[in-house]
Scaffold this active site. Structure first.
Site, PDB file in Angstrom:
ATOM      1  N   HIS B 387      44.405  41.061  47.329  1.00 37.16           N
ATOM      2  CA  HIS B 387      42.988  40.249  46.637  1.00 37.16           C
ATOM      3  C   HIS B 387      42.200  40.897  46.192  1.00 37.16           C
ATOM      4  O   HIS B 387      41.250  40.575  45.185  1.00 37.16           O
ATOM      5  CB  HIS B 387      42.540  39.156  47.453  1.00 37.16           C
ATOM      6  CG  HIS B 387      42.208  37.717  46.735  1.00 37.16           C
ATOM      7  ND1 HIS B 387      41.820  37.892  45.388  1.00 37.16           N
ATOM      8  CD2 HIS B 387      42.045  36.501  46.995  1.00 37.16           C
ATOM      9  CE1 HIS B 387      41.218  36.668  44.937  1.00 37.16           C
ATOM     10  NE2 HIS B 387      41.521  35.832  46.044  1.00 37.16           N
ATOM     11  N   ASP B 391      43.104  38.592  41.101  1.00 40.48           N
ATOM     12  CA  ASP B 391      42.541  37.356  41.531  1.00 40.48           C
ATOM     13  C   ASP B 391      43.615  36.384  41.396  1.00 40.48           C
ATOM     14  O   ASP B 391      44.663  36.706  40.835  1.00 40.48           O
ATOM     15  CB  ASP B 391      41.294  37.004  40.820  1.00 40.48           C
ATOM     16  CG  ASP B 391      40.306  37.589  41.063  1.00 40.48           C
ATOM     17  OD1 ASP B 391      39.937  37.898  42.250  1.00 40.48           O
ATOM     18  OD2 ASP B 391      39.303  37.812  40.046  1.00 40.48           O
TER      19      ASP B 391
END
Lengths: 326, 413
Positions: B387, B391
């Protein structure tokens, strides 16, 4: 053996050299009637007259340049730079002229000049009158650099510096002038480039210069109480450096602390540490510790001044770190 | 002048390798290019070839871990003198024999008063395998033939100092408490102890590293009707090629990766690196453990080329014959447990890559199609993303592209 103060020892070397040798003379600011700002040359003008104890205008560049010129003509001048902070004003002459002529002339001329100067903290002289700038000059090929810490050493080393055919930058420490010590009856010249082992020890070597020699000896006393045996070595001549003695000591003790009053960062101690790690790598049992001033202009306030420069307790702490007894 | 045989660097980041065995003996004639010894790195076991012809004059390191660049043997003319080299024993990382030695030490230590062993500082061996020891301690251990890995450091940060070496030599060394537990006497035959291989250590290190990355997973199922038809047709046309669903997945993922470059990425502290090409690693269960050989530039390869490369890589992985370069440079990993009838699973990132796809089995499921119930071959994909680098939305776009590529393979080809 007679006892002299460090100040008297410097004077004694100058006086004896001047008595013996017409080519030796001193030049500097207020050194004649006033005897110099630190009183080192007090009374000398009475014996040798204003020709050989020459007051100079307030121009360090002129003092250095005149001394270099005289040296090139075969004399052995001793120029006094009142504070080593003012070496900055004479640096062109010392670095670009004195250090280079012998080399650039292919050895046709030599420059047997001594630049005596003093500095150091401990009496609140502020940021512009107490620096320790020896590291600037040890970096210049062509110069010899001396930093004596005892009356005996300062006398013997100044004598050798006067009679060395190369330019010597000769550092004295302000707070050492009043200390007393025994000296040989006759001046015994101390060869440049020879360290002195002040105290023998088995566990850690402290390599210290100037005032820090005395602080280190104090720290060594205290460490002894904790069962740590400390060897204290003063290189005395910073350039050329007596690597052999320093390395031999560290090979014996396996641990090293380098201590000087000058700013630690990029200091003389960094070079010593580099020499030791290279030549004694397989003998080191702990990282080499460095003790020196904090990276800050020197403060005027006594409390702050004391905070910036190192003392015996800083050396002791470094000693303890090397033996893992922090 | 004899030629030194130097331990080669077989891949980026390789610091040392373990010599497993020599394929030639001292005195034997060696031709340049002939396999000389077997070298186990943290990734592969590989044969190292001779770089000079002549007689193998001396094997300086018979086996064990050796730093890159160390002289391990000499090749030269018959009868030629060879220089002495120090055996790297003292600096070697603990080897398989270590436990035996350690238990001997334990027996010695048991005789020592208990008080001697309390509150030992950290061991000298750091977590990354680098042993902290002072230069003096290293020299003393080398000269006295002691293994630093077995010595306990009592200096700052657990550094082994001279005193520790002296204590160890005097036999006063006690293992740290945790070792005592591991080596507590157990009835024979109950617990099998498997020493950690380099591959196993690497797996553990890298997965532990991956576990610290903040990740998220996205899941999607794809109708594999067309992929199955495509695979069937290719096998029919070129039976010896044996194209598999994995090959199609490789191709489809590669096509999606170059369209969604933010997934074909790598997080660093300074920048996110977007790779120009999709180098798809394929997780293979090899006997020595999990390995991930890489198919480079998969987006530019045909299915046939991918199948050929994959067949070779997997076969060599199973035989433990991969080379370091087969494992380098992956930008994405594909882990397929479909053959074990796993429906779906989540994979742990293969750092420094930013994504890994976990592929389950293609199984017939009842799905609504155009308002009717239909039975279709469905495949569930779970993609794990780093992450920090990617995204949710771009990750989802990537997964959709993969799903579409599988449902309509023509789009990816």
């Amino acid at each position: 053996m007679p006892e002299l103060t460090y100040r008297e020892a410097v004077r004694d070397a100058l006086v004896q050299a001047m008595r013996e040798d017409e080519d030796v003379f001193v030049v500097g600011e207020d050194i004649a009637e006033m005897g110099g700002s630190m009183g080192v040359t007090a009374g000398m003008v009475d014996e040798f007259g204003p020709e050989r104890v020459r007051n100079a205008p307030i121009s360090e560049m002129a003092i250095a340049g005149a001394a270099i010129g005289a040296a090139l003509q075969g004399m052995r001048p001793v120029a006094e730079i009142m504070y080593e902070d003012f070496l900055t004003l004479a640096t062109e002459q010392i670095v670009n002229q004195a250090a280079k002529h012998r080399y650039m002339s292919g050895g046709q001329v030599s420059v047997p000049v001594v630049f005596r100067t003093q500095g150091g903290a401990g009496w609140s002289p502020g940021a512009q009158h107490a620096q320790q700038l020896e590291a600037w000059f040890v970096h210049i090929p062509g110069l010899k650099v001396v930093f004596a810490s005892t009356p005996e050493d300062v006398r013997g080393l100044l004598w050798s510096s006067i009679y060395d055919d190369n330019p010597v930058v000769f550092f004295e420490h302000r707070t050492l002038y009043p200390i007393k010590g025994e000296v040989p009856e006759e001046i015994e010249p101390i060869p440049l480039g020879r360290a002195r082992v002040h105290r023998e020890g088995a566990d850690v070597t402290v390599i210290a210069t100037g005032r820090l020699v005395h602080e280190s000896l104090k720290a060594a006393e205290e460490a002894e109480g904790d069962g740590i045996s400390v060897e204290v070595v003063d290189p005395r001549t910073l350039q050329p450096l007596d690597e052999e003695t320093l390395v031999a000591s560290v090979k014996k003790t396996n641990r090293a602390v380098v201590a000087h009053e000058a700013v630690t960062r990029m200091g003389f101690g960094a070079e010593v540490a580099a020499v030791l790690q290279y030549q004694a790598f397989d003998w080191l049992d702990a990282p080499i510790e460095r003790v020196g001033a904090r990276f800050a202009p020197l403060a005027f306030a006594p409390v702050m001044e004391a905070f910036v420069v190192p003392h015996a307790e800083d050396v002791l702490a470094a000693i303890k770190r090397t033996v893992g007894k922090e | 002048m004899a030629t030194e045989v130097i331990l080669p660097r077989l891949g980026q980041g390789m610091e040392s390798g373990t010599i497993v065995r020599w394929l030639k003996s001292e005195g034997e004639t060696v031709e340049r290019g002939e396999p000389l010894f077997e070298l186990d790195t943290d990734k592969v076991t590989q044969e190292v070839e001779a770089e000079a012809s002549g007689v193998l004059l001396r094997i300086a390191v018979a086996e064990g871990e050796v730093p890159v660049g160390r002289t391990v043997a000499f090749i030269g003319a018959e009868g030629e003198d060879v220089p002495e080299v120090a055996e790297p024993v003292a600096e070697a990382v603990p080897e398989a024999e270590a436990p035996v030695e350690a238990s001997n030490r334990l027996l010695q230590a048991e005789a020592q008063p208990w008080i001697e062993r309390r509150s030992r500082p950290e061991p000298g061996a750091a977590a990354n395998g680098r042993i902290k020891a002072s230069p003096l301690a290293r020299r003393m251990a080398r000269e006295r033939g002691l293994d630093l890995a077995a010595i306990h450091g009592t200096g700052p940060d657990g550094r082994i100092v001279a005193e520790d070496v002296e204590r160890a030599e005097a036999g006063g060394e006690a293992p740290p408490a945790s070792n005592r537990l591991l080596q507590a006497p157990v009835p024979a035959g109950e617990v099998e102890r498997r020493p950690l291989s380099n591959v196993r250590k690497t797996i553990a290190r890298r997965l532990t590293q991956a576990w610290q990355v903040p990740v998220f997973q996205l899941q999607a199922s794809a109708d594999m009707t067309r992929v199955n038809a495509l695979v069937a047709k290719l096998r029919e046309r070129e039976p010896e090629l044996r194209v598999t669903v994995t090959d199609v997945l490789t191709k489809v993922c590669a096509a999606a990766l170059v369209r969604h470059r933010e997934v074909n990425a790598e997080w660093t502290d300074e920048a996110i690196l977007l790779h120009p090409s999709a180098n798809v690693g394929i997780a293979v269960a090899a006997p020595q453990g999990l390995v991930v050989p890489v198919i480079r530039g998969a987006e530019r390869l045909s299915l046939a080329e991918i199948a050929t490369l994959r067949t070779d890589l997997v076969a060599r992985a199973r035989e433990n014959r991969l080379r370091a370069e087969d494992l380098d440079g992956g930008t994405f990993t594909l882990s397929n447990l479909g053959m074990y009838a796993v429906e779906s699973f989540t994979a742990v990132l293969n750092p420094p890559q930013a994504a890994i796809v976990a592929v389950g089995a293609t199984e017939e499921r009842v799905v609504p199609v155009g308002g009717e119930l239909a039975v279709r071959p469905m495949l569930t994909l779970v993609v794990t993303f780093d992450h920090r680098a990617v995204d949710g939305a771009p990750a989802a776009a990537f997964l959709r592209a993969v799903k579409e590529g599988l449902e309509e393979p023509g789009l990816a080809l």
